[in-house]
Design a protein around this motif. Structure first.
Motif, short mmCIF file in Angstrom:
data_model
loop_
_atom_site.label_atom_id
_atom_site.label_comp_id
_atom_site.label_asym_id
_atom_site.label_seq_id
_atom_site.Cartn_x
_atom_site.Cartn_y
_atom_site.Cartn_z
N ARG A 162 0.85 -1.19 0.00
CA ARG A 162 0.00 0.00 0.00
C ARG A 162 0.88 1.23 0.00
N ASN A 163 0.22 2.37 -0.08
CA ASN A 163 0.95 3.62 -0.14
C ASN A 163 1.40 4.00 1.27
N THR A 164 2.56 3.53 1.66
CA THR A 164 3.04 3.80 3.02
C THR A 164 3.48 5.25 3.18
N ALA A 165 3.82 5.92 2.07
CA ALA A 165 4.22 7.33 2.15
C ALA A 165 3.05 8.17 2.65
N ALA A 166 1.83 7.83 2.21
CA ALA A 166 0.65 8.59 2.66
C ALA A 166 0.42 8.37 4.15
N ALA A 204 2.79 7.75 6.33
CA ALA A 204 3.84 8.54 6.98
C ALA A 204 3.44 10.01 7.05
N ARG A 205 2.91 10.53 5.94
CA ARG A 205 2.53 11.95 5.89
C ARG A 205 1.45 12.24 6.93
N ARG A 213 0.60 10.55 9.67
CA ARG A 213 1.10 10.40 11.03
C ARG A 213 1.93 11.62 11.44
N LEU A 214 2.78 12.08 10.52
CA LEU A 214 3.61 13.26 10.82
C LEU A 214 2.76 14.48 11.09
N LYS A 215 1.73 14.68 10.26
CA LYS A 215 0.89 15.87 10.43
C LYS A 215 0.26 15.89 11.82
N VAL A 245 1.23 14.19 14.66
CA VAL A 245 2.17 14.30 15.79
C VAL A 245 2.78 15.71 15.84
N LEU A 246 3.03 16.32 14.69
CA LEU A 246 3.64 17.66 14.71
C LEU A 246 2.64 18.72 15.15
N GLU A 303 2.87 18.53 18.86
CA GLU A 303 4.14 19.01 19.40
C GLU A 303 4.29 20.52 19.25
#
Lengths: 119, 271
Positions: free
Chosen positions: A12-16, A18-19, A21-23, A25-26, A29
């Motif tokens: 699957r599109n793991t990059a999506a 990652a994006r 999850r980052l949005k 968590v950031l 923070e």
């Protein structure tokens, strides 16, 4: 696409992922980074005061600073759901006693306020 | 005009800070600017190896801060380019030897004699990294398209905005640029790697350059040659483009599409 997903399930599109999850968590923070330094101390002090009167856990009191436009707002939320009121004595002294459940006043049919006509 | 101080920083280790510092410094020197590149990674010195001058180190940054050596005794002149100088750090001391007032004094001395002072930061957000970014006018945030690197970059951007000299003295903020390294267009096409647009959107800072994952980077570090001297390589060209943008030129981003390897090239396996 459906057939491909079925044949190669792990592709699957793991990059999506990652994006996204980052949005998330950031966002968390950055909010805590921009918060004033005194918030944890304020939260602790407020908790101490509220604890004198109500049984409360640390996670039931939230202190946040919200921004909208050029105004900042200090937001304090205290959850009282299921909390027990302590007997009101001299503040901290009462905190050491066993708490009593919230007394819900029962309606007394004999004592109406003067402006309520007895039905 | 006094020198501009540029820090290469990332928070996370292993993303290519030293490789990029060497490439950007050499690129600026190739464009005719007097440039010095300083290693702030006290105790884990590596810039000397990447620049290929490890056997010429006599005095270091800490010796100069402590007054045990003069600046011109410690600066190493690059053998390939007359505009380029390397300022190695100590391999035996620890980061506490980087006293802020001492660093400031040494930087002030260099400001008069150089156009650009490139600071190669250690990883982390401890004393060494904070000292490396403290005096910066410009920060290049070296980031890999990968979750932990992007998160750490965001943290470092926050630190630049609050703990740098410019922030503490209410001056104009540090000019922040994104340098995306180890980018693999093939893996982005397959949905396996964060795309440029994703990283740009998440960090919301301007993009200085995209360096493709390239075999030439390892070849360059093997031989101690900054990768811009291998100007036939994609990574070398991408760094030279980034340097041109740093100097205010408009350059289109290159190497963003999967490379079509010719039959001949795949036979001989050179990138």
């Amino acid at each position: 696409m459906g057939l491909l997903d079925f044949l190669f399930p792990e592709r699957r599109n793991t990059a999506a992922v990652a994006r996204d999850r980052l949005k998330i968590v950031l966002a968390h923070e950055r909010a805590s980074r921009e918060a004033p330094d005194f918030l944890p101390a304020l939260q602790k002090d407020l908790l101490d005061v509220v604890e004198r009167y109500v049984e409360i856990r640390g996670d039931m009191l939230h202190v946040n600073v919200g921004h909208s436009g050029d105004t900042s707002m200090l937001e304090i939320n205290v959850e009282l759901d299921g909390a027990t009121i302590k007997p009101i004595k001299n503040g901290a002294a009462a905190a050491r006693r066993a708490p009593v459940p919230i007394a819900v006043p029962k309606p007394d049919p004999g004592s109406h306020p003067p402006w309520v006509k007895p039905g | 005009m006094p020198a501009k101080v540029i820090v290469l920083t990332s928070g996370k280790g292993g993303v290519g800070k030293t490789t990029s510092a060497a490439a950007v410094a050499a690129g600026l020197a190739l464009r005719g600017n007097r440039t010095v590149v300083i290693d702030f990674d006290v105790g884990l010195r590596n810039l000397d190896l990447i620049m290929g001058c490890e056997r010429r180190v006599v005095f270091d940054f800490i010796n100069v801060i402590n007054g045990d050596a003069k600046l011109n005794q410690a600066l190493i002149k690059d053998r390939r380019n007359d505009n380029l100088f390397i300022f190695p750090t100590s391999q035996t001391r620890d980061k506490d030897a980087l006293k802020r007032d001492g660093v400031e004094r040494v930087l002030d001395e260099m400001r008069e004699n150089f156009d650009y002072i490139i600071c190669d930061s250690p990883a982390g957000i401890e004393h060494g990294a904070i000292t490396a970014l403290y005096f910066a006018d410009v920060a290049i945030i070296v980031t890999n398209p990968e979750v932990s690197s992007v998160r750490d970059s965001d943290r470092i951007i926050g630190i630049l905005a609050s703990k740098s000299r410019r922030a503490e003295n209410n001056m104009d903020p540090v000019e922040v640029h994104l340098l995306l390294t180890r980018y693999s267009p093939e893996r982005v096409d397959k949905g396996e790697m964060l795309a440029i647009a994703d990283v740009k959107e998440i960090l919301s800072i301007p993009l200085l350059g995209v360096i493709p994952e390239s075999e030439s980077v390892l070849r360059a570090s093997n031989t101690g040659t900054p990768v811009v001297f291998d100007d036939g390589s994609p990574a070398g060209q991408a760094y030279l483009d980034a340097v041109a943008r740093l100097l205010g030129e408009e350059r289109e981003m290159r190497f963003l599409k999967p490379e079509r390897r010719s039959f001949f090239r795949s036979l001989f396996g050179r990138a």
